[in-house]
Each structure stands twice: as structure tokens, then as C-alpha cells.
Motif scaffolding. Structure first.
Motif, PDB file in Angstrom:
ATOM      1  N   ALA A 175      38.287  53.856  18.972  1.00  0.00           N
ATOM      2  CA  ALA A 175      39.695  53.864  18.575  1.00  0.00           C
ATOM      3  C   ALA A 175      40.152  55.239  18.131  1.00  0.00           C
ATOM      4  CB  ALA A 175      39.923  52.855  17.447  1.00  0.00           C
ATOM      5  N   THR A 176      39.299  56.013  17.464  1.00  0.00           N
ATOM      6  CA  THR A 176      39.706  57.348  17.019  1.00  0.00           C
ATOM      7  C   THR A 176      40.021  58.248  18.195  1.00  0.00           C
ATOM      8  OG1 THR A 176      37.362  57.941  16.924  1.00  0.00           O
ATOM      9  CG2 THR A 176      38.413  57.237  14.870  1.00  0.00           C
ATOM     10  N   ASN A 177      39.237  58.143  19.288  1.00  0.00           N
ATOM     11  CA  ASN A 177      39.499  58.959  20.473  1.00  0.00           C
ATOM     12  C   ASN A 177      40.771  58.529  21.182  1.00  0.00           C
ATOM     13  OD1 ASN A 177      37.215  60.384  19.934  1.00  0.00           O
ATOM     14  ND2 ASN A 177      35.937  59.335  21.436  1.00  0.00           N
ATOM     15  N   VAL A 178      41.017  57.206  21.179  1.00  0.00           N
ATOM     16  CA  VAL A 178      42.251  56.707  21.786  1.00  0.00           C
ATOM     17  C   VAL A 178      43.454  57.265  21.047  1.00  0.00           C
ATOM     18  CG1 VAL A 178      43.649  54.655  22.195  1.00  0.00           C
ATOM     19  CG2 VAL A 178      41.206  54.609  22.700  1.00  0.00           C
ATOM     20  N   ALA A 202      59.258  41.103  30.036  1.00  0.00           N
ATOM     21  CA  ALA A 202      58.018  41.045  30.812  1.00  0.00           C
ATOM     22  C   ALA A 202      56.880  41.726  30.073  1.00  0.00           C
ATOM     23  CB  ALA A 202      58.234  41.689  32.181  1.00  0.00           C
ATOM     24  N   MET A 203      57.164  42.861  29.449  1.00  0.00           N
ATOM     25  CA  MET A 203      56.149  43.569  28.678  1.00  0.00           C
ATOM     26  C   MET A 203      55.641  42.707  27.532  1.00  0.00           C
ATOM     27  SD  MET A 203      55.562  46.873  29.644  1.00  0.00           S
ATOM     28  CE  MET A 203      55.419  47.888  28.173  1.00  0.00           C
ATOM     29  N   GLN A 204      56.548  42.002  26.873  1.00  0.00           N
ATOM     30  CA  GLN A 204      56.152  41.140  25.764  1.00  0.00           C
ATOM     31  C   GLN A 204      55.260  39.995  26.239  1.00  0.00           C
ATOM     32  OE1 GLN A 204      59.934  39.967  24.124  1.00  0.00           O
ATOM     33  NE2 GLN A 204      60.286  41.957  23.138  1.00  0.00           N
ATOM     34  N   ARG A 205      55.555  39.472  27.414  1.00  0.00           N
ATOM     35  CA  ARG A 205      54.750  38.367  27.949  1.00  0.00           C
ATOM     36  C   ARG A 205      53.346  38.815  28.324  1.00  0.00           C
ATOM     37  NH1 ARG A 205      58.470  35.637  32.470  1.00  0.00           N
ATOM     38  NH2 ARG A 205      56.602  34.377  32.786  1.00  0.00           N
ATOM     39  N   LEU A 206      53.210  40.085  28.718  1.00  0.00           N
ATOM     40  CA  LEU A 206      51.907  40.606  29.117  1.00  0.00           C
ATOM     41  C   LEU A 206      51.117  41.181  27.945  1.00  0.00           C
ATOM     42  CD1 LEU A 206      52.872  42.415  32.448  1.00  0.00           C
ATOM     43  CD2 LEU A 206      51.864  40.141  32.175  1.00  0.00           C
ATOM     44  N   ALA A 207      51.760  41.361  26.798  1.00  0.00           N
ATOM     45  CA  ALA A 207      51.111  42.001  25.653  1.00  0.00           C
ATOM     46  C   ALA A 207      49.815  41.311  25.215  1.00  0.00           C
ATOM     47  CB  ALA A 207      52.089  42.090  24.486  1.00  0.00           C
ATOM     48  N   PRO A 208      49.747  39.959  25.149  1.00  0.00           N
ATOM     49  CA  PRO A 208      48.494  39.329  24.711  1.00  0.00           C
ATOM     50  C   PRO A 208      47.303  39.672  25.603  1.00  0.00           C
ATOM     51  CG  PRO A 208      50.290  37.754  24.581  1.00  0.00           C
ATOM     52  CD  PRO A 208      50.822  38.956  25.302  1.00  0.00           C
ATOM     53  N   PHE A 209      47.533  39.812  26.902  1.00  0.00           N
ATOM     54  CA  PHE A 209      46.421  40.160  27.792  1.00  0.00           C
ATOM     55  C   PHE A 209      45.897  41.554  27.479  1.00  0.00           C
ATOM     56  CE2 PHE A 209      45.058  42.589  31.505  1.00  0.00           C
ATOM     57  CZ  PHE A 209      43.912  41.893  31.842  1.00  0.00           C
ATOM     58  N   PHE A 210      46.794  42.525  27.303  1.00  0.00           N
ATOM     59  CA  PHE A 210      46.354  43.885  27.026  1.00  0.00           C
ATOM     60  C   PHE A 210      45.714  43.992  25.641  1.00  0.00           C
ATOM     61  CE2 PHE A 210      49.061  44.554  30.655  1.00  0.00           C
ATOM     62  CZ  PHE A 210      48.410  45.564  31.341  1.00  0.00           C
ATOM     63  N   ARG A 230      40.301  47.829  21.006  1.00  0.00           N
ATOM     64  CA  ARG A 230      40.163  49.042  20.190  1.00  0.00           C
ATOM     65  C   ARG A 230      41.417  49.903  20.195  1.00  0.00           C
ATOM     66  NH1 ARG A 230      34.195  51.517  21.674  1.00  0.00           N
ATOM     67  NH2 ARG A 230      32.937  49.744  20.978  1.00  0.00           N
ATOM     68  N   ALA A 231      42.270  49.693  21.167  1.00  0.00           N
ATOM     69  CA  ALA A 231      43.462  50.537  21.298  1.00  0.00           C
ATOM     70  C   ALA A 231      44.541  50.120  20.307  1.00  0.00           C
ATOM     71  CB  ALA A 231      44.002  50.459  22.725  1.00  0.00           C
ATOM     72  N   SER A 232      45.377  51.069  19.951  1.00  0.00           N
ATOM     73  CA  SER A 232      46.508  50.763  19.080  1.00  0.00           C
ATOM     74  C   SER A 232      47.573  50.005  19.864  1.00  0.00           C
ATOM     75  CB  SER A 232      47.099  52.058  18.534  1.00  0.00           C
ATOM     76  OG  SER A 232      47.690  52.810  19.582  1.00  0.00           O
ATOM     77  N   ALA A 233      48.536  49.456  19.135  1.00  0.00           N
ATOM     78  CA  ALA A 233      49.635  48.740  19.788  1.00  0.00           C
ATOM     79  C   ALA A 233      50.417  49.682  20.696  1.00  0.00           C
ATOM     80  CB  ALA A 233      50.553  48.125  18.739  1.00  0.00           C
ATOM     81  N   ALA A 234      50.589  50.938  20.260  1.00  0.00           N
ATOM     82  CA  ALA A 234      51.332  51.911  21.072  1.00  0.00           C
ATOM     83  C   ALA A 234      50.591  52.230  22.359  1.00  0.00           C
ATOM     84  CB  ALA A 234      51.560  53.189  20.275  1.00  0.00           C
ATOM     85  N   GLU A 235      49.263  52.364  22.271  1.00  0.00           N
ATOM     86  CA  GLU A 235      48.478  52.651  23.469  1.00  0.00           C
ATOM     87  C   GLU A 235      48.496  51.467  24.428  1.00  0.00           C
ATOM     88  OE1 GLU A 235      45.579  54.981  25.822  1.00  0.00           O
ATOM     89  OE2 GLU A 235      47.383  55.260  24.631  1.00  0.00           O
ATOM     90  N   ARG A 236      48.377  50.248  23.900  1.00  0.00           N
ATOM     91  CA  ARG A 236      48.422  49.063  24.776  1.00  0.00           C
ATOM     92  C   ARG A 236      49.774  48.943  25.461  1.00  0.00           C
ATOM     93  NH1 ARG A 236      45.447  46.507  20.388  1.00  0.00           N
ATOM     94  NH2 ARG A 236      47.377  45.549  19.637  1.00  0.00           N
ATOM     95  N   GLU A 237      50.841  49.230  24.733  1.00  0.00           N
ATOM     96  CA  GLU A 237      52.178  49.168  25.335  1.00  0.00           C
ATOM     97  C   GLU A 237      52.310  50.200  26.442  1.00  0.00           C
ATOM     98  OE1 GLU A 237      56.904  49.449  24.071  1.00  0.00           O
ATOM     99  OE2 GLU A 237      55.341  49.645  22.554  1.00  0.00           O
ATOM    100  N   HIS A 238      51.786  51.403  26.192  1.00  0.00           N
ATOM    101  CA  HIS A 238      51.832  52.440  27.224  1.00  0.00           C
ATOM    102  C   HIS A 238      51.067  52.005  28.467  1.00  0.00           C
ATOM    103  CE1 HIS A 238      51.234  56.185  29.374  1.00  0.00           C
ATOM    104  NE2 HIS A 238      49.929  55.965  29.317  1.00  0.00           N
ATOM    105  N   LEU A 239      49.891  51.424  28.290  1.00  0.00           N
ATOM    106  CA  LEU A 239      49.067  51.048  29.441  1.00  0.00           C
ATOM    107  C   LEU A 239      49.652  49.852  30.184  1.00  0.00           C
ATOM    108  CD1 LEU A 239      45.606  51.673  27.815  1.00  0.00           C
ATOM    109  CD2 LEU A 239      46.576  52.917  29.748  1.00  0.00           C
TER     110      LEU A 239
END
Length: 225
Positions: free
Chosen positions: A212-215, A141-149, A155-164
Motif C-alpha cells: 500500500a505504501t508504494n501504491v 457505472a463506476m459506483q456499481r463496479l467499485a465493490p469488485f475493484f 491494498r490500494a486506496s479508494a482513490a487508486e481503485r477509482e483511477h483503475l
């Protein structure tokens, strides 16, 4: 004493012929009726077989125990919910924030529409919630939602998008479970939906505006022991 083994929740086999496919469909429909009527704690394969008008042996050809049958019902419910959210989150001609709001509101409406089934599945969830197939489904499910995030948070990293993404799904599941337990009215659920959408949209919009630096710095602060 040997450690307690958790029951297998994977299906024993998948039907291929039309007669077998119909038998499994009848069993699943009967299982939903039994689950709504009896609740998760009194749900048994014997009751399901009787409700479906089949032998317990026929049921066991496809589902080795009640846990596998309950997980199939939960999986089907998850599939329908995530498919609905995926469609709304990728709808054309709307901003990401508008799409997120629509998906959140639709999620809570399905919680209300299917309250009896959701409540019964929540009761039974301890039997399989932390099992490997359940965790694998969540990762899917997370993988399916990844393109939207990725679109909403460029500006967010992949790790930040996964967390959110994980944060968003956890908020929806947790709040949805609570309002289902309380048996709220449709009007009350709509209010919860709007306020949850406000919270999530505001938070993600703030992150989207953050350099992105602050993220990256905020991720570092969270990971510091």
C-alpha cells in the motif's frame, strides 16, 4: 452573439399507462432500425415516427428532439453492457482475475454482435457524450463496479481503485470503438479481447501485489505537476 445552447437530452416525460408504454417501446425499436439503416448523421425524428407508424407529435410527447432519443438508445445499450459486466465480475466460485477476464471477453463479444448499432451510436455520440446526464450515468457505472475493484485491490486506496476502474472502462470503450470502426471478423475480435484481457489482468494483478505504501507513492508521482 448568444452562446450556442446544447439541446436537452432528458426525456420530456415517462410513460405510465400501458398504451403509452407500448408507444415508447415501438418508437425505440423503430429508432434502432432507422439508426442502423441511416446512420447517426441521417437519423431524424421524422424518419423514426414514420418507421414506428406514429405521428411526430406523439413522439415529441416523450422525446423533445433527436438527441434525447439517441441518448435513450445509448443509455439502454450502456445499461445492458454494464449489467452484464456487473454480473460476471461478481460471479461466485471464480477468482477476481478470472471474473475480470470473462467480463472483458464478453464485452468485446457484444461489441461484435451489436456492431451496426454501436457504430451508428458512435457516429451520433458527439451530440451527447459530454452532456451532464451522460457523465452522471458514467459515475453510476463506476459506483456499481467499485465493490469488485475493492475486492481485487484490497491494498490500494479508494482513490487508486477509482483511477483503475476508470482506466479499465476507458480502455474497453476506446479499444471497443476502434475495432467496431474497422469491421473486424469474429475471430479477430476474439484475439483483441484476449489480448486486452491479458493486459488489464496483468496490470491489476501487479497493483494488487504492490504494498500500500508504494501504491500511495505512485499516486503522488502521477499527481505531481
Amino acid at each position: 452573439m448568444p452562446p450556442n445552447r446544447k439541446p436537452a437530452i432528458a426525456p420530456r416525460k415517462r410513460p405510465t399507462q400501458s398504451r403509452a408504454i407500448q408507444l415508447v417501446a415501438d418508437v425505440l425499436e423503430a429508432a434502432i432500425r432507422v439508426l442502423k439503416r441511416e446512420g447517426g448523421h441521417r437519423f431524424t425524428t421524422v424518419r423514426v415516427a414514420q418507421e414506428a407508424g406514429v405521428s411526430v407529435g406523439s413522439l415529441y410527447q416523450y422525446f423533445p428532439n433527436k438527441e434525447s432519443l439517441l441518448f435513450r438508445l445509448q443509455q439502454d445499450e450502456w445499461e445492458a453492457t454494464y449489467a452484464m459486466m456487473h454480473q460476471l465480475l461478481h460471479a461466485p466460485d471464480r477468482t477476481p482475475e478470472q471474473r475480470l477476464r470473462c467480463a472483458v471477453v464478453a464485452f468485446f463479444r457484444t461489441e461484435w454482435d451489436e456492431a451496426d448499432l454501436r457504430r451508428a451510436l458512435d457516429d451520433a455520440g458527439a451530440l451527447f457524450r459530454n452532456a451532464p446526464p451522460a457523465k452522471a450515468f458514467y459515475r453510476k457505472a463506476m459506483q456499481r463496479l467499485a465493490p469488485f475493484f475493492a475486492e481485487m485491490l484490497p491494498r490500494a486506496s479508494a482513490a487508486e481503485r477509482e483511477h483503475l476502474a476508470d482506466f479499465t472502462l476507458t480502455v474497453l470503450a476506446s479499444v471497443g470503438e476502434k475495432i467496431t470502426e474497422r469491421g473486424l471478423s469474429r475471430k479477430e475480435v476474439e484475439r483483441w479481447a484476449e489480448e486486452t484481457a491479458d493486459m488489464l489482468c496483468a496490470h491489476l494483478a501487479r497493483v494488487a501485489r504492490t504494498p500500500a505504501t508504494n501504491v500511495r507513492a505512485s499516486i503522488g508521482r502521477r499527481e505531481t505537476p
